[in-house]
Design a protein around this motif. Structure first.
Motif, short mmCIF file in Angstrom:
data_model
loop_
_atom_site.label_atom_id
_atom_site.label_comp_id
_atom_site.label_asym_id
_atom_site.label_seq_id
_atom_site.Cartn_x
_atom_site.Cartn_y
_atom_site.Cartn_z
N SER A 102 0.85 -1.01 0.12
CA SER A 102 -0.12 0.04 0.08
C SER A 102 0.82 1.78 0.31
O SER A 102 2.00 1.00 -0.66
CB SER A 102 -1.00 -0.24 1.52
N THR A 103 0.75 2.38 0.68
CA THR A 103 1.27 3.21 0.42
C THR A 103 0.96 4.94 1.05
O THR A 103 0.63 4.18 1.91
CB THR A 103 0.19 4.33 -1.32
N ASP A 104 1.86 5.65 1.14
CA ASP A 104 2.03 6.63 2.30
C ASP A 104 0.37 7.48 1.77
O ASP A 104 -0.20 8.05 3.25
CB ASP A 104 2.28 7.49 2.08
N TYR A 105 -0.15 7.56 0.73
CA TYR A 105 -1.20 8.31 0.79
C TYR A 105 -2.84 8.21 1.75
O TYR A 105 -3.51 8.95 1.23
CB TYR A 105 -1.47 8.57 -1.00
N ILE A 147 2.62 -3.95 3.57
CA ILE A 147 3.46 -2.95 3.80
C ILE A 147 2.71 -1.42 2.62
O ILE A 147 3.08 -1.82 2.11
CB ILE A 147 4.67 -3.80 3.39
N ARG A 148 3.08 -0.65 3.42
CA ARG A 148 2.77 0.72 2.61
C ARG A 148 4.34 1.15 2.23
O ARG A 148 5.44 1.18 3.29
CB ARG A 148 2.39 1.72 4.05
N SER A 260 4.33 12.75 4.54
CA SER A 260 3.50 11.54 4.16
C SER A 260 4.91 10.99 4.70
O SER A 260 4.64 9.59 4.04
CB SER A 260 2.93 11.19 2.72
N VAL A 261 5.96 11.04 5.37
CA VAL A 261 6.89 10.93 5.79
C VAL A 261 6.79 9.12 6.32
O VAL A 261 5.76 9.47 7.27
CB VAL A 261 8.05 11.59 6.52
#
Ligand SMILES: NC(=O)c1ccc[n+]([C@@H]2O[C@H](COP(=O)([O-])OP(=O)(O)OC[C@H]3O[C@@H](n4cnc5c(N)ncnc54)[C@H](OP(=O)(O)O)[C@@H]3O)[C@@H](O)[C@H]2O)c1
Length: 289
Positions: A102-105, A147-148, A260-261
Motif C-alpha cells: 500500500s501507500t503513504d497516500y 506493507i505501506r 507523508s514520511v
C-alpha cells in the motif's frame, strides 16, 4: 522446505525485485505480468492461485496513476481494491499467506511528523481511497501482511511505462537543454523515497518471520521533491536550472498529502536493517543506468 510464491505485478519496479529476491532465497517463483493476467478479471486471479497452490501470494501490482484516477475511479478501484479482494479470497481458499503493498497516500499529511503504523488514515483522493480499500480487503479474509511504502525507485523503473521520479527528472533535464525553460519542482511536499531492492529484501525477511498486519516500509529520510531533484542532479553531475515551486502552481486533479514520511516502527522493533542512505542509493542507481 522450498517455499513456493506467486508474484502479481512482476514487471513493475517492485515486482522485478521481489522475483529476484525470492528466487535468490531459493523459492519456487510463479510470476505474473499484465500480459499473462489482467487483474481486473477475478477468475484469472483465482485460477493462477489454484493452479500454483503457493505458500505465499505477493501483490506488487497497482493502478498508480494518481491524477488519472480522479477521472477513472472505477479503473483504480478495480485494480487496487477488487483485485485484492479476489486475491485474499483465493488465498483463504487455498491456504496461502498473502502479502499486499500500500501507500503513504492513505494519510492526509496533516500530522507533519513521520507516520507510524497505528496512525489514523484519511485518504485525499480516488487513488488513495482505492489503496485504503485494498488494505481492508487484504485483511478482511485472512491475517495478511500489508506493507505501506512511498516514492519507490528501482532499476525496473528504467523499463516501465510509468518509470519513477528519477527517470522523470532526468527526462526533464534533457528537455530543458532544448527548451531552456527553468524546471519547477514542488518544495511543499515532503516524502521518504524508497529503494525497491531494499523493500524486496525486507519483505522477504517479514515473510520468513511469519509477520502479519500493517507494516511501514519507507525510506524514512524526509525530503521535499525539490530537494530530491537537487540530490538527483548533483549525483548525475547535471547543471539544471531548477526552481522551487509550490502545489498551487501545479493544481493537479488529485490532492496529495503535504507530508507523508513513513516511520518503520514495526520493522525497527524486529531489528530489521533500515534503508541505506538515499544519496548513495541514488548514486548507485545512476551508475547502473
Ligand atoms: N511507485 C511509487 O512511487 C509508489 C508509492 C507508494 C506506494 N506504491 C505501491 O508500491 C507497489 C509497487 O509499485 P511500483 O512502483 O512497483 O509500481 P509500477 O512500477 O507502476 O508497477 C505496477 C505494476 O502493476 C501492473 N498492473 C497495473 N494494472 C494491472 C492490471 N489490470 N493487470 C495486471 N497488472 C497490472 C503494471 O502493469 P503496466 O505497466 O502494464 O500498467 C505494473 O507492472 C504498489 O502497490 C504501489 O501502489 C508505489
Amino acid at each position: 522446505m522450498t517455499k513456493s510464491v506467486v508474484i502479481f505485478g512482476a514487471a513493475g519496479q517492485l515486482g522485478v525485485e521481489l522475483v529476484r529476491e525470492f528466487s535468490a532465497r531459493r523459492c519456487q517463483v510463479h510470476s505474473f505480468t499484465r500480459r499473462q493476467i489482467d487483474l481486473t478479471d477475478g477468475a484469472q486471479i483465482r485460477r493462477a492461485i489454484e493452479q500454483s497452490q503457493p505458500d505465499v501470494v505477493l501483490n506488487a501490482a497497482a493502478y498508480n496513476m494518481v491524477d488519472l484516477a480522479e477521472q477513472d475511479p472505477q479503473g483504480a478501484y478495480a485494480v487496487n481494491a477488487l483485485a485484492v479482494q479476489a486475491m485474499a479470497v483465493a488465498c483463504r481458499q487455498f491456504d496461502s499467506k498473502f502479502v499486499h503493498f500500500s501507500t503513504d497516500y492513505v494519510f492526509d499529511g496533516l500530522k507533519r511528523a513521520p507516520y507510524v503504523e497505528t496512525d489514523a488514515t484519511h485518504p485525499l483522493g480516488a487513488y488513495a481511497v482505492s489503496k485504503l480499500a485494498g488494505e481492508l480487503y487484504a485483511q478482511a479474509y485472512l491475517d495478511a501482511l500489508v506493507i505501506r511504502t512511498a516514492v519507490v525507485f528501482g532499476p525496473g523503473g528504467r523499463a516501465t511505462p510509468r518509470g519513477n521520479f528519477l527517470e522523470t527528472m532526468l527526462k526533464k533535464a534533457e528537455e530543458q537543454r532544448t527548451t531552456g525553460k527553468p524546471l519547477l519542482v514542488v518544495q511543499d511536499q515532503t516524502a521518504s523515497p524508497t529503494s525497491a531492492p531494499w523493500l524486496a529484501a525486507r519483505t522477504a525477511d517479514l515473510v520468513d518471520l511469519g509477520q502479519t498486519g500493517v507494516f511501514h516500509g519507507g525510506g524514512e529520510q524526509p525530503v521535499t521533491f525539490y530537494d530530491y531533484a537537487r540530490l538527483i542532479f548533483r549525483a548525475a553531475k547535471l547543471d539544471v536550472n531548477l526552481q522551487p515551486a509550490d502545489e498551487r502552481q501545479f493544481r493537479t486533479p488529485a490532492r496529495r498529502p503535504k507530508y507523508s514520511v513513513l516511520r518503520n516502527e514495526r520493522m525497527q522493533s524486529l531489528g530489521l536493517a533500515p534503508m541505506p542512505d538515499l544519496e548513495s542509493l541514488v548514486a548507485a542507481y545512476l551508475e547502473g543506468r
